[in-house]
Design a protein around this motif. Structure first.
Motif, short mmCIF file in Angstrom:
data_model
loop_
_atom_site.label_atom_id
_atom_site.label_comp_id
_atom_site.label_asym_id
_atom_site.label_seq_id
_atom_site.Cartn_x
_atom_site.Cartn_y
_atom_site.Cartn_z
N HIS A 248 0.84 -1.21 0.00
CA HIS A 248 0.00 0.00 0.00
C HIS A 248 0.87 1.25 0.00
CE1 HIS A 248 -3.77 -2.16 0.64
NE2 HIS A 248 -3.07 -2.96 1.42
N LYS A 249 0.49 2.21 -0.84
CA LYS A 249 1.20 3.48 -0.90
C LYS A 249 0.24 4.64 -0.61
CE LYS A 249 5.22 2.03 -3.00
NZ LYS A 249 5.31 0.83 -2.19
N ARG A 250 -1.04 4.46 -0.97
CA ARG A 250 -2.08 5.49 -0.71
C ARG A 250 -2.85 5.06 0.52
NH1 ARG A 250 -3.34 9.83 -3.18
NH2 ARG A 250 -5.56 10.14 -2.96
N ILE A 251 -2.40 5.57 1.65
CA ILE A 251 -2.98 5.16 2.93
C ILE A 251 -3.67 6.36 3.57
CG2 ILE A 251 -2.48 4.22 5.22
CD1 ILE A 251 0.10 2.97 3.89
N GLY A 252 -4.97 6.20 3.79
CA GLY A 252 -5.74 7.25 4.46
C GLY A 252 -5.54 7.15 5.96
N PHE A 253 -5.75 8.26 6.65
CA PHE A 253 -5.59 8.29 8.10
C PHE A 253 -6.75 9.06 8.70
CE2 PHE A 253 -3.87 10.24 12.03
CZ PHE A 253 -3.46 9.10 12.68
N ILE A 254 -7.38 8.49 9.73
CA ILE A 254 -8.42 9.21 10.47
C ILE A 254 -7.84 9.50 11.84
CG2 ILE A 254 -10.80 9.24 11.28
CD1 ILE A 254 -11.45 7.13 9.14
N SER A 255 -7.66 10.78 12.12
CA SER A 255 -7.00 11.19 13.37
C SER A 255 -7.95 11.16 14.55
CB SER A 255 -6.42 12.60 13.21
OG SER A 255 -7.48 13.53 13.08
N GLY A 256 -7.36 11.21 15.73
CA GLY A 256 -8.15 11.28 16.97
C GLY A 256 -8.35 12.73 17.37
N ARG A 257 -8.68 12.95 18.62
CA ARG A 257 -8.94 14.30 19.12
C ARG A 257 -7.66 15.12 19.16
NH1 ARG A 257 -11.80 12.88 24.42
NH2 ARG A 257 -11.05 14.95 24.99
N ALA A 258 -7.67 16.26 18.48
CA ALA A 258 -6.47 17.10 18.31
C ALA A 258 -5.84 17.54 19.63
CB ALA A 258 -6.81 18.32 17.45
N GLU A 259 -6.63 17.67 20.70
CA GLU A 259 -6.07 18.16 21.96
C GLU A 259 -5.38 17.07 22.77
OE1 GLU A 259 -10.37 17.04 23.01
OE2 GLU A 259 -9.31 17.85 21.29
N LEU A 260 -5.44 15.83 22.31
CA LEU A 260 -4.83 14.73 23.06
C LEU A 260 -3.45 14.37 22.53
CD1 LEU A 260 -7.87 12.31 23.54
CD2 LEU A 260 -6.93 13.95 25.17
N GLU A 261 -2.52 14.20 23.45
CA GLU A 261 -1.15 13.85 23.08
C GLU A 261 -1.10 12.52 22.32
OE1 GLU A 261 3.16 13.04 25.20
OE2 GLU A 261 1.58 13.97 26.39
N SER A 262 -1.91 11.54 22.76
CA SER A 262 -1.92 10.23 22.10
C SER A 262 -2.29 10.37 20.63
CB SER A 262 -2.90 9.28 22.79
OG SER A 262 -4.23 9.77 22.69
N SER A 263 -3.26 11.20 20.35
CA SER A 263 -3.71 11.42 18.98
C SER A 263 -2.60 12.07 18.15
CB SER A 263 -4.95 12.32 19.00
OG SER A 263 -5.35 12.61 17.69
N ASN A 264 -1.96 13.07 18.72
CA ASN A 264 -0.88 13.77 17.99
C ASN A 264 0.30 12.85 17.72
OD1 ASN A 264 -2.22 16.26 17.74
ND2 ASN A 264 -1.76 16.72 19.88
N ARG A 265 0.59 11.94 18.65
CA ARG A 265 1.69 11.00 18.44
C ARG A 265 1.37 10.01 17.33
NH1 ARG A 265 5.24 10.08 23.48
NH2 ARG A 265 4.87 11.99 24.63
N ARG A 266 0.11 9.59 17.25
CA ARG A 266 -0.30 8.66 16.18
C ARG A 266 -0.20 9.34 14.83
NH1 ARG A 266 -5.29 5.71 19.57
NH2 ARG A 266 -3.95 5.43 21.38
N LEU A 267 -0.64 10.60 14.76
CA LEU A 267 -0.56 11.36 13.51
C LEU A 267 0.91 11.57 13.12
CD1 LEU A 267 -1.81 12.97 11.19
CD2 LEU A 267 -1.98 14.93 12.75
N LYS A 268 1.74 11.87 14.11
CA LYS A 268 3.18 12.06 13.85
C LYS A 268 3.78 10.76 13.29
CE LYS A 268 7.47 13.48 16.02
NZ LYS A 268 8.31 13.26 17.17
N GLY A 269 3.39 9.63 13.87
CA GLY A 269 3.88 8.33 13.38
C GLY A 269 3.46 8.08 11.95
N TYR A 270 2.21 8.43 11.62
CA TYR A 270 1.69 8.29 10.25
C TYR A 270 2.52 9.12 9.28
CZ TYR A 270 -1.43 9.23 6.27
OH TYR A 270 -1.96 9.40 5.01
N ARG A 271 2.69 10.40 9.63
CA ARG A 271 3.43 11.32 8.75
C ARG A 271 4.89 10.89 8.56
NH1 ARG A 271 1.15 16.18 7.56
NH2 ARG A 271 -0.71 16.81 8.70
#
Length: 180
Positions: A23-46
């Motif tokens: 897979h090269k085109r991978i969509g991502f659905i983020s969590g709540r922006a104010e939560l550190e856990s969510s931001n870390r998951r998004l950072k890992g994706y990016r």
């Protein structure tokens, strides 16, 4: 004191698994922006995309809040794109359930047409056959309780922060991507 999972590492592991499947085109659905856990998951994706030499496409990132409803809205947004993703990584299993619902509505078969990965390894994910990142929530509670007992008893804590390891649990919601 805090106990949390290595959300960043878990996201990297999930993304590397999807890359491994082609897979090269991978969509991502983020969590709540104010939560550190969510931001870390998004950072890992990016960062996983960057490491793989794949440019980050902002159109492939949908905002969520860890509810099934935002999983549904995020999946609708991603799967309605002119060039939809071949896989979707949801920041939690609850939102992945929303992806399943939209896929069913649109006649998209999981994993034949779309691979899906969640995060948390909640009980329902086992019955859905969802590939997910386990962050060992019950063990987190145990460790947090032990830390609290030490604090109540005036004992020093070795560390103020305890990081739980994550583990990718592979089930049958992902399939090798073969370009047709």
């Amino acid at each position: 004191p805090a106990v949390h999972a290595t959300n960043y590492q878990g996201a990297l592991e999930a993304m590397e698994y999807l890359f491994h499947l082609g897979h090269k085109r991978i969509g991502f659905i983020s969590g709540r922006a104010e939560l550190e856990s969510s931001n870390r998951r998004l950072k890992g994706y990016r960062e996983a995309l960057e490491k793989a030499g794949i440019p980050v496409d902002e159109a492939l990132i949908a905002s969520g809040d860890y509810t099934t409803e935002t999983g549904i809205s995020g999946a609708r947004k991603l799967l309605s794109l002119e060039n939809p993703p071949t896989a979707i990584f949801s920041s939690n299993d609850q939102m992945a359930m929303g992806v399943y619902q939209v896929a069913e509505e649109m006649g998209i078969r999981i994993p034949d047409d779309l691979s899906v990965v969640g995060f948390d390894n909640i009980t329902e994910s086992k019955y859905m056959g969802l590939t997910t990142v386990d962050q060992f929530i019950s063990e987190m509670g145990y460790v947090a309780t032990q830390m609290l007992i030490k604090l109540i008893n005036g004992a020093p804590l070795e560390d103020q922060t305890y990081r739980m390891q994550t583990q990718l649990v592979i089930r049958n919601s992902c399939k090798e991507y073969v370009k047709t």
